[in-house]
Scaffold this motif. Structure first.
Motif, PDB file in Angstrom:
ATOM      1  N   SER A  76      -7.986  -9.776  -0.069  1.00 12.21           N
ATOM      2  CA  SER A  76      -7.011 -10.731   0.829  1.00 12.21           C
ATOM      3  C   SER A  76      -6.629 -10.318   2.089  1.00 12.21           C
ATOM      4  O   SER A  76      -6.988  -9.164   2.342  1.00 12.21           O
ATOM      5  N   GLU A  77      -5.916 -11.193   2.900  1.00 13.90           N
ATOM      6  CA  GLU A  77      -5.630 -11.111   3.956  1.00 13.90           C
ATOM      7  C   GLU A  77      -4.735  -9.747   4.152  1.00 13.90           C
ATOM      8  O   GLU A  77      -4.890  -8.927   5.115  1.00 13.90           O
ATOM      9  N   ILE A  78      -3.696  -9.739   3.157  1.00 16.57           N
ATOM     10  CA  ILE A  78      -2.909  -8.699   3.315  1.00 16.57           C
ATOM     11  C   ILE A  78      -3.436  -7.430   3.130  1.00 16.57           C
ATOM     12  O   ILE A  78      -3.090  -6.498   3.737  1.00 16.57           O
ATOM     13  N   SER A  79      -4.417  -7.213   2.304  1.00 14.49           N
ATOM     14  CA  SER A  79      -5.049  -5.990   1.813  1.00 14.49           C
ATOM     15  C   SER A  79      -5.815  -5.488   3.086  1.00 14.49           C
ATOM     16  O   SER A  79      -6.017  -4.321   3.419  1.00 14.49           O
ATOM     17  N   ARG A  80      -6.501  -6.606   3.522  1.00 10.95           N
ATOM     18  CA  ARG A  80      -7.165  -5.998   5.110  1.00 10.95           C
ATOM     19  C   ARG A  80      -6.156  -5.585   6.085  1.00 10.95           C
ATOM     20  O   ARG A  80      -6.449  -4.660   6.617  1.00 10.95           O
ATOM     21  N   VAL A  81      -5.204  -6.158   6.130  1.00 13.20           N
ATOM     22  CA  VAL A  81      -3.913  -5.885   7.177  1.00 13.20           C
ATOM     23  C   VAL A  81      -3.600  -4.236   6.587  1.00 13.20           C
ATOM     24  O   VAL A  81      -3.319  -3.444   7.594  1.00 13.20           O
ATOM     25  N   ASN A  82      -3.290  -4.086   5.321  1.00 18.72           N
ATOM     26  CA  ASN A  82      -3.072  -2.662   4.891  1.00 18.72           C
ATOM     27  C   ASN A  82      -4.155  -1.749   5.282  1.00 18.72           C
ATOM     28  O   ASN A  82      -3.815  -0.464   5.360  1.00 18.72           O
ATOM     29  N   ASN A  84      -5.724  -1.798   7.893  1.00 18.87           N
ATOM     30  CA  ASN A  84      -5.867  -1.714   9.335  1.00 18.87           C
ATOM     31  C   ASN A  84      -7.271  -2.488   9.999  1.00 18.87           C
ATOM     32  O   ASN A  84      -7.423  -1.881  10.776  1.00 18.87           O
ATOM     33  N   ASP A  85      -7.404  -3.315   9.322  1.00 14.85           N
ATOM     34  CA  ASP A  85      -8.777  -4.297   9.711  1.00 14.85           C
ATOM     35  C   ASP A  85      -8.075  -5.023  10.798  1.00 14.85           C
ATOM     36  O   ASP A  85      -7.396  -6.067  10.686  1.00 14.85           O
ATOM     37  N   ILE A 161       1.394  -6.680  13.572  1.00 18.42           N
ATOM     38  CA  ILE A 161       1.679  -5.216  14.321  1.00 18.42           C
ATOM     39  C   ILE A 161       2.460  -4.315  13.148  1.00 18.42           C
ATOM     40  O   ILE A 161       3.538  -5.032  12.838  1.00 18.42           O
ATOM     41  N   LYS A 162       1.978  -3.592  12.866  1.00 20.35           N
ATOM     42  CA  LYS A 162       2.654  -2.360  11.694  1.00 20.35           C
ATOM     43  C   LYS A 162       3.667  -1.380  12.324  1.00 20.35           C
ATOM     44  O   LYS A 162       3.283  -1.037  13.370  1.00 20.35           O
ATOM     45  N   LYS A 163       4.501  -1.051  11.770  1.00 19.47           N
ATOM     46  CA  LYS A 163       5.454   0.034  12.225  1.00 19.47           C
ATOM     47  C   LYS A 163       4.423   1.288  12.582  1.00 19.47           C
ATOM     48  O   LYS A 163       4.536   1.957  13.602  1.00 19.47           O
ATOM     49  N   SER A 164       3.699   1.551  11.515  1.00 17.37           N
ATOM     50  CA  SER A 164       2.649   2.924  11.714  1.00 17.37           C
ATOM     51  C   SER A 164       1.315   2.503  11.009  1.00 17.37           C
ATOM     52  O   SER A 164       1.258   1.641  10.151  1.00 17.37           O
ATOM     53  N   LEU A 165       0.360   3.012  11.243  1.00 22.38           N
ATOM     54  CA  LEU A 165      -0.831   2.887  10.614  1.00 22.38           C
ATOM     55  C   LEU A 165      -0.851   2.967   9.139  1.00 22.38           C
ATOM     56  O   LEU A 165      -1.803   2.488   8.363  1.00 22.38           O
ATOM     57  N   SER A 166       0.106   3.953   8.671  1.00 18.86           N
ATOM     58  CA  SER A 166       0.205   4.063   7.172  1.00 18.86           C
ATOM     59  C   SER A 166       1.112   3.064   6.559  1.00 18.86           C
ATOM     60  O   SER A 166       1.296   3.075   5.458  1.00 18.86           O
ATOM     61  N   THR A 167       1.716   1.992   7.332  1.00 18.34           N
ATOM     62  CA  THR A 167       2.484   0.871   6.874  1.00 18.34           C
ATOM     63  C   THR A 167       1.558   0.034   5.927  1.00 18.34           C
ATOM     64  O   THR A 167       0.483  -0.185   6.254  1.00 18.34           O
ATOM     65  N   GLU A 168       2.085  -0.241   4.828  1.00 19.74           N
ATOM     66  CA  GLU A 168       1.660  -1.311   3.873  1.00 19.74           C
ATOM     67  C   GLU A 168       2.605  -2.125   3.441  1.00 19.74           C
ATOM     68  O   GLU A 168       3.685  -1.871   2.968  1.00 19.74           O
TER      69      GLU A 168
END
Ligand code: ADP
Ligand code: MG
Length: 342
Positions: A76-82, A84-85, A161-168
Protein backbone atom coordinates in the motif's frame (compact mmCIF):
# COMPACT_ATOMS: atom_id res chain seq x y z
CA UNK A 1 -23.81 -10.14 -8.93
CA UNK A 2 -20.70 -12.31 -8.98
CA UNK A 3 -20.78 -15.78 -7.43
CA UNK A 4 -17.67 -17.58 -6.38
CA UNK A 5 -19.79 -20.69 -5.81
CA UNK A 6 -19.92 -22.98 -8.82
CA UNK A 7 -22.57 -25.59 -8.01
CA UNK A 8 -26.26 -24.99 -8.63
CA UNK A 9 -27.16 -25.69 -5.01
CA UNK A 10 -24.57 -23.13 -4.00
CA UNK A 11 -26.17 -20.53 -6.23
CA UNK A 12 -29.60 -21.27 -4.79
CA UNK A 13 -28.26 -21.02 -1.24
CA UNK A 14 -26.63 -17.69 -2.03
CA UNK A 15 -29.85 -16.36 -3.58
CA UNK A 16 -31.88 -17.49 -0.57
CA UNK A 17 -29.43 -15.81 1.77
CA UNK A 18 -29.63 -12.59 -0.18
CA UNK A 19 -33.43 -12.69 -0.11
CA UNK A 20 -33.39 -13.22 3.65
CA UNK A 21 -31.09 -10.24 4.12
CA UNK A 22 -33.34 -8.05 1.98
CA UNK A 23 -36.39 -8.72 4.10
CA UNK A 24 -34.60 -8.85 7.44
CA UNK A 25 -32.49 -5.76 6.99
CA UNK A 26 -34.74 -3.31 5.26
CA UNK A 27 -38.24 -3.49 6.72
CA UNK A 28 -41.44 -2.89 4.74
CA UNK A 29 -42.05 -0.45 1.92
CA UNK A 30 -39.75 0.69 -0.90
CA UNK A 31 -37.23 -1.53 -2.57
CA UNK A 32 -34.31 -2.11 -0.31
CA UNK A 33 -31.00 -3.84 -0.88
CA UNK A 34 -28.81 -5.21 1.89
CA UNK A 35 -25.17 -6.18 1.36
CA UNK A 36 -23.08 -7.70 4.14
CA UNK A 37 -19.66 -9.25 4.49
CA UNK A 38 -16.26 -9.02 6.15
CA UNK A 39 -13.50 -6.55 5.55
CA UNK A 40 -10.40 -5.70 7.63
CA UNK A 41 -11.25 -8.45 10.15
CA UNK A 42 -14.60 -6.88 10.91
CA UNK A 43 -18.14 -7.09 9.56
CA UNK A 44 -19.80 -4.56 7.29
CA UNK A 45 -23.50 -3.99 6.61
CA UNK A 46 -24.86 -1.74 3.89
CA UNK A 47 -28.56 -1.10 3.29
CA UNK A 48 -30.01 1.22 0.71
CA UNK A 49 -33.19 2.11 -1.07
CA UNK A 50 -32.69 0.88 -4.61
CA UNK A 51 -32.85 -2.25 -6.72
CA UNK A 52 -29.36 -2.87 -8.07
CA UNK A 53 -26.78 -4.97 -6.19
CA UNK A 54 -23.66 -2.83 -5.81
CA UNK A 55 -21.66 -5.53 -4.02
CA UNK A 56 -18.84 -5.50 -6.59
CA UNK A 57 -18.58 -1.71 -6.53
CA UNK A 58 -18.40 -1.85 -2.74
CA UNK A 59 -15.59 -4.41 -2.92
CA UNK A 60 -13.83 -2.08 -5.35
CA UNK A 61 -14.05 0.78 -2.83
CA UNK A 62 -12.58 -1.40 -0.07
CA UNK A 63 -9.73 -2.51 -2.35
CA UNK A 64 -8.91 1.07 -3.25
CA UNK A 65 -8.90 2.20 0.40
CA UNK A 66 -6.75 -0.80 1.30
CA UNK A 67 -4.23 -0.07 -1.47
CA UNK A 68 -3.84 3.49 -0.21
CA UNK A 69 -4.11 3.27 3.56
CA UNK A 70 -3.69 -0.21 4.98
CA UNK A 71 -0.60 -0.86 7.07
CA UNK A 72 -1.43 -4.57 6.81
CA UNK A 73 -0.89 -4.42 3.04
CA UNK A 74 2.87 -4.31 2.37
CA UNK A 75 2.35 -2.82 -1.09
CA UNK A 76 0.00 0.00 0.00
CA UNK A 77 0.93 3.66 -0.42
CA UNK A 78 1.15 4.07 3.34
CA UNK A 79 3.38 1.01 3.79
CA UNK A 80 5.75 2.33 1.12
CA UNK A 81 5.87 5.73 2.83
CA UNK A 82 6.60 3.94 6.11
CA UNK A 83 9.54 2.20 4.40
CA UNK A 84 10.84 5.58 3.17
CA UNK A 85 10.14 4.79 -0.48
CA UNK A 86 10.71 8.29 -1.94
CA UNK A 87 8.97 7.50 -5.22
CA UNK A 88 5.51 7.66 -3.57
CA UNK A 89 3.27 10.62 -4.49
CA UNK A 90 0.21 10.86 -2.26
CA UNK A 91 -3.02 10.08 -4.08
CA UNK A 92 -6.45 11.57 -3.31
CA UNK A 93 -7.22 9.16 -0.46
CA UNK A 94 -3.91 9.68 1.27
CA UNK A 95 -4.26 13.46 0.99
CA UNK A 96 -7.79 13.49 2.40
CA UNK A 97 -7.04 11.22 5.34
CA UNK A 98 -3.69 12.84 6.08
CA UNK A 99 -5.32 16.30 6.06
CA UNK A 100 -8.16 15.35 8.39
CA UNK A 101 -5.82 13.42 10.70
CA UNK A 102 -3.56 16.44 10.96
CA UNK A 103 -6.54 18.66 11.76
CA UNK A 104 -7.89 16.37 14.51
CA UNK A 105 -4.39 15.91 15.87
CA UNK A 106 -4.15 19.68 16.31
CA UNK A 107 -7.66 20.03 17.80
CA UNK A 108 -6.95 17.26 20.32
CA UNK A 109 -3.67 18.76 21.47
CA UNK A 110 -1.82 15.76 20.01
CA UNK A 111 -3.97 13.08 21.71
CA UNK A 112 -4.94 11.76 18.30
CA UNK A 113 -1.79 10.93 16.41
CA UNK A 114 -1.48 8.43 13.53
CA UNK A 115 2.31 8.32 13.98
CA UNK A 116 1.85 6.23 17.15
CA UNK A 117 2.48 3.13 14.98
CA UNK A 118 5.90 2.27 16.47
CA UNK A 119 4.40 2.62 19.98
CA UNK A 120 1.41 0.46 19.01
CA UNK A 121 3.93 -2.17 17.87
CA UNK A 122 6.08 -1.75 20.97
CA UNK A 123 3.09 -2.45 23.20
CA UNK A 124 2.12 -5.40 21.01
CA UNK A 125 -1.14 -4.08 19.51
CA UNK A 126 0.10 -3.78 15.96
CA UNK A 127 1.32 -6.02 13.19
CA UNK A 128 4.41 -6.99 15.16
CA UNK A 129 4.83 -8.44 18.64
CA UNK A 130 2.45 -9.64 21.32
CA UNK A 131 0.73 -7.68 24.09
CA UNK A 132 2.84 -6.99 27.12
CA UNK A 133 2.30 -4.98 30.25
CA UNK A 134 5.93 -4.24 30.86
CA UNK A 135 7.86 -2.15 28.41
CA UNK A 136 10.97 -0.40 29.66
CA UNK A 137 11.08 3.38 29.85
CA UNK A 138 14.21 3.30 27.68
CA UNK A 139 12.33 1.37 24.97
CA UNK A 140 9.54 4.00 25.08
CA UNK A 141 12.11 6.82 25.02
CA UNK A 142 13.82 5.36 22.00
CA UNK A 143 10.57 5.34 19.98
CA UNK A 144 8.98 8.64 21.13
CA UNK A 145 11.17 10.97 19.00
CA UNK A 146 9.65 9.46 15.84
CA UNK A 147 6.10 10.27 17.02
CA UNK A 148 4.57 13.62 16.02
CA UNK A 149 1.92 13.98 13.30
CA UNK A 150 2.05 17.74 13.55
CA UNK A 151 5.65 17.70 12.33
CA UNK A 152 4.71 15.78 9.18
CA UNK A 153 3.21 17.16 5.96
CA UNK A 154 2.61 16.53 2.29
CA UNK A 155 4.56 18.87 0.02
CA UNK A 156 3.37 20.42 -3.26
CA UNK A 157 4.67 17.51 -5.30
CA UNK A 158 2.74 15.05 -3.13
CA UNK A 159 5.75 13.74 -1.25
CA UNK A 160 4.99 12.78 2.35
CA UNK A 161 7.51 14.53 4.59
CA UNK A 162 7.95 12.64 7.87
CA UNK A 163 9.20 13.91 11.21
CA UNK A 164 12.08 11.44 11.03
CA UNK A 165 13.04 8.44 8.94
CA UNK A 166 11.73 6.18 11.73
CA UNK A 167 8.29 7.85 11.71
CA UNK A 168 5.52 5.46 10.65
CA UNK A 169 1.88 6.21 9.97
CA UNK A 170 -0.93 4.00 11.24
CA UNK A 171 -4.32 5.13 9.98
CA UNK A 172 -6.22 2.25 11.64
CA UNK A 173 -8.17 4.69 13.82
CA UNK A 174 -9.57 6.61 10.84
CA UNK A 175 -9.50 4.24 7.84
CA UNK A 176 -12.77 2.40 8.57
CA UNK A 177 -14.54 5.75 8.91
CA UNK A 178 -12.98 6.91 5.68
CA UNK A 179 -14.07 3.71 3.93
CA UNK A 180 -17.68 4.48 5.03
CA UNK A 181 -17.36 7.94 3.45
CA UNK A 182 -16.01 6.41 0.24
CA UNK A 183 -18.77 3.79 0.15
CA UNK A 184 -21.28 6.64 0.53
CA UNK A 185 -19.69 8.50 -2.39
CA UNK A 186 -19.91 5.37 -4.52
CA UNK A 187 -23.62 4.90 -3.70
CA UNK A 188 -24.33 8.55 -4.53
CA UNK A 189 -22.50 8.16 -7.88
CA UNK A 190 -24.91 5.31 -8.57
CA UNK A 191 -27.92 7.48 -7.84
CA UNK A 192 -28.59 6.10 -4.34
CA UNK A 193 -29.64 8.80 -1.87
CA UNK A 194 -31.06 6.77 1.05
CA UNK A 195 -28.59 4.45 2.73
CA UNK A 196 -27.05 3.22 5.95
CA UNK A 197 -23.43 2.04 5.82
CA UNK A 198 -21.70 0.39 8.74
CA UNK A 199 -18.14 -0.96 8.92
CA UNK A 200 -17.13 -2.33 12.32
CA UNK A 201 -19.33 0.13 14.21
CA UNK A 202 -18.50 3.22 12.12
CA UNK A 203 -21.63 4.49 10.36
CA UNK A 204 -22.86 6.85 7.66
CA UNK A 205 -26.58 7.45 7.15
CA UNK A 206 -28.33 9.46 4.45
CA UNK A 207 -31.91 10.16 3.46
CA UNK A 208 -34.75 8.14 4.94
CA UNK A 209 -35.24 4.41 5.42
CA UNK A 210 -37.88 2.52 3.38
CA UNK A 211 -40.46 3.39 6.03
CA UNK A 212 -39.84 7.09 5.45
CA UNK A 213 -38.12 7.68 8.78
CA UNK A 214 -34.50 8.58 9.60
CA UNK A 215 -32.20 5.56 10.01
CA UNK A 216 -31.79 4.78 13.70
CA UNK A 217 -28.69 3.35 15.32
CA UNK A 218 -28.24 1.94 18.83
CA UNK A 219 -25.34 3.36 20.87
CA UNK A 220 -23.58 0.42 22.51
CA UNK A 221 -23.25 0.07 26.23
CA UNK A 222 -19.49 -0.49 26.68
CA UNK A 223 -20.17 -2.77 29.66
CA UNK A 224 -22.35 -5.09 27.58
CA UNK A 225 -20.85 -5.57 24.13
CA UNK A 226 -23.33 -6.37 21.32
CA UNK A 227 -22.50 -10.06 21.13
CA UNK A 228 -23.22 -10.65 24.81
CA UNK A 229 -26.47 -12.31 25.82
CA UNK A 230 -29.27 -9.82 26.54
CA UNK A 231 -27.13 -6.88 25.47
CA UNK A 232 -28.85 -3.52 25.61
CA UNK A 233 -27.65 -0.22 24.32
CA UNK A 234 -27.58 3.22 25.91
CA UNK A 235 -30.13 4.65 23.51
CA UNK A 236 -30.83 5.41 19.90
CA UNK A 237 -29.43 8.10 17.62
CA UNK A 238 -30.95 9.20 14.34
CA UNK A 239 -28.33 9.34 11.63
CA UNK A 240 -29.54 11.51 8.78
CA UNK A 241 -26.99 12.93 6.36
CA UNK A 242 -24.19 12.50 8.85
CA UNK A 243 -21.78 9.98 10.34
CA UNK A 244 -21.41 8.27 13.70
CA UNK A 245 -18.27 6.58 15.01
CA UNK A 246 -17.48 4.85 18.28
CA UNK A 247 -14.16 4.04 19.90
CA UNK A 248 -14.36 1.75 22.87
CA UNK A 249 -12.28 -0.09 25.33
CA UNK A 250 -14.25 -3.30 25.64
CA UNK A 251 -13.65 -4.84 22.24
CA UNK A 252 -9.92 -4.47 21.90
CA UNK A 253 -8.41 -4.28 25.36
CA UNK A 254 -6.15 -7.14 26.37
CA UNK A 255 -4.81 -8.73 29.47
CA UNK A 256 -1.05 -9.01 29.67
CA UNK A 257 0.88 -10.11 32.74
CA UNK A 258 -2.28 -9.65 34.81
CA UNK A 259 -2.89 -6.03 33.74
CA UNK A 260 -5.53 -4.65 31.41
CA UNK A 261 -4.01 -2.71 28.55
CA UNK A 262 -5.89 -0.28 26.34
CA UNK A 263 -5.12 -0.37 22.62
CA UNK A 264 -5.16 3.41 22.62
CA UNK A 265 -1.71 4.83 23.19
CA UNK A 266 -1.15 8.27 24.65
CA UNK A 267 1.24 9.79 22.08
CA UNK A 268 2.52 12.31 24.60
CA UNK A 269 3.67 9.75 27.18
CA UNK A 270 4.15 6.69 24.96
CA UNK A 271 2.06 4.54 27.34
CA UNK A 272 -1.33 2.84 26.84
CA UNK A 273 -3.98 5.24 28.05
CA UNK A 274 -5.45 4.44 31.46
CA UNK A 275 -8.38 6.81 31.79
CA UNK A 276 -11.92 6.45 33.03
CA UNK A 277 -13.30 6.82 29.48
CA UNK A 278 -14.87 3.51 28.42
CA UNK A 279 -16.16 4.63 25.06
CA UNK A 280 -16.70 7.71 22.95
CA UNK A 281 -19.37 8.09 20.27
CA UNK A 282 -19.07 11.03 17.89
CA UNK A 283 -21.40 12.50 15.24
CA UNK A 284 -19.81 14.51 12.43
CA UNK A 285 -20.46 15.43 8.80
CA UNK A 286 -17.86 12.89 7.65
CA UNK A 287 -17.15 9.50 9.16
CA UNK A 288 -13.36 9.84 9.06
CA UNK A 289 -13.70 12.96 11.22
CA UNK A 290 -16.09 11.23 13.64
CA UNK A 291 -13.73 8.23 13.80
CA UNK A 292 -10.65 10.36 14.52
CA UNK A 293 -12.43 12.43 17.18
CA UNK A 294 -13.78 9.26 18.85
CA UNK A 295 -10.27 7.83 19.13
CA UNK A 296 -8.95 11.20 20.32
CA UNK A 297 -11.50 11.22 23.17
CA UNK A 298 -10.16 7.86 24.37
CA UNK A 299 -6.71 9.37 24.88
CA UNK A 300 -7.93 12.49 26.71
CA UNK A 301 -9.32 13.55 30.05
CA UNK A 302 -13.14 13.37 29.66
CA UNK A 303 -13.62 17.08 30.40
CA UNK A 304 -11.06 18.13 27.77
CA UNK A 305 -12.55 15.65 25.30
CA UNK A 306 -16.05 17.06 25.78
CA UNK A 307 -14.76 20.64 25.50
CA UNK A 308 -12.96 19.75 22.26
CA UNK A 309 -16.15 18.32 20.73
CA UNK A 310 -18.23 21.27 21.97
CA UNK A 311 -15.88 23.67 20.15
CA UNK A 312 -16.54 21.97 16.78
CA UNK A 313 -19.62 23.49 15.13
CA UNK A 314 -20.94 20.36 13.39
CA UNK A 315 -19.70 17.74 15.84
CA UNK A 316 -21.61 16.19 18.77
CA UNK A 317 -20.48 13.46 21.11
CA UNK A 318 -21.27 11.12 23.96
CA UNK A 319 -18.63 9.90 26.37
CA UNK A 320 -19.15 6.94 28.71
CA UNK A 321 -17.17 6.80 31.95
CA UNK A 322 -16.87 4.14 34.59
CA UNK A 323 -17.74 5.35 38.06
CA UNK A 324 -15.36 4.62 40.91
CA UNK A 325 -16.78 1.11 41.42
CA UNK A 326 -16.08 0.24 37.78
CA UNK A 327 -19.51 -1.40 37.46
CA UNK A 328 -21.82 1.48 36.62
CA UNK A 329 -21.65 4.13 33.99
CA UNK A 330 -21.69 7.87 33.76
CA UNK A 331 -22.70 9.35 30.42
CA UNK A 332 -21.61 12.83 29.34
CA UNK A 333 -22.90 14.44 26.14
CA UNK A 334 -22.32 17.65 24.23
CA UNK A 335 -25.25 20.06 24.33
CA UNK A 336 -26.62 19.07 20.91
CA UNK A 337 -26.42 15.29 21.25
CA UNK A 338 -29.92 13.74 21.04
CA UNK A 339 -30.15 10.29 22.57
CA UNK A 340 -33.60 8.72 22.14
CA UNK A 341 -35.05 5.86 24.13
CA UNK A 342 -34.33 2.49 22.50
P1 ADP B 1 -11.34 0.44 16.55
O1 ADP B 1 -10.30 0.02 15.56
O2 ADP B 1 -11.59 -0.56 17.63
O3 ADP B 1 -12.61 0.97 15.91
P2 ADP B 1 -10.23 3.10 16.94
O4 ADP B 1 -10.93 3.71 15.78
O5 ADP B 1 -10.28 3.88 18.19
O6 ADP B 1 -10.75 1.65 17.34
O7 ADP B 1 -8.71 2.87 16.50
C1 ADP B 1 -7.78 2.26 17.35
C2 ADP B 1 -6.45 2.06 16.64
O8 ADP B 1 -5.80 3.31 16.42
C3 ADP B 1 -5.46 1.27 17.48
O9 ADP B 1 -5.59 -0.10 17.25
C4 ADP B 1 -4.11 1.80 17.02
O10 ADP B 1 -3.69 1.15 15.82
C5 ADP B 1 -4.40 3.23 16.69
N1 ADP B 1 -4.12 4.16 17.80
C6 ADP B 1 -3.84 3.89 19.10
N2 ADP B 1 -3.67 5.02 19.80
C7 ADP B 1 -3.86 6.05 18.93
C8 ADP B 1 -3.80 7.48 19.06
N3 ADP B 1 -3.55 8.07 20.22
N4 ADP B 1 -4.03 8.20 17.94
C9 ADP B 1 -4.30 7.62 16.75
N5 ADP B 1 -4.37 6.29 16.56
C10 ADP B 1 -4.15 5.51 17.64
MG1 MG C 1 -11.36 5.79 15.53
Amino acid sequence: MRHSLSSLSGLIAAAALEAALLSAGCGRGGTCVSVEGDVWHTAYHVKYVGAESLRDSLAGVFEEVDAALSVFNAGSEISRVNRNDTSVRAGRMMREVFGDALRVSGKSGGAFDPTVGPLVDLWGFGRRGTARALVSQSAVDSVLPAVGMRECRIDREGRVIKKSLSTEFDFSAIAKGYACDEAARMLERNGVTSYLIEIGGEIVGAGLNPEGRPWRVMVENPLSPPDSVGASGLGVVEVRDKALATSGRSRRQRKADGRTLSHIINPLTGYPEVSSVLSATVLAPRCMTADAFATACMAMHPDSALAMLEREPEVEGLIVLADSTGFSLRVLTTSGFRLLAG
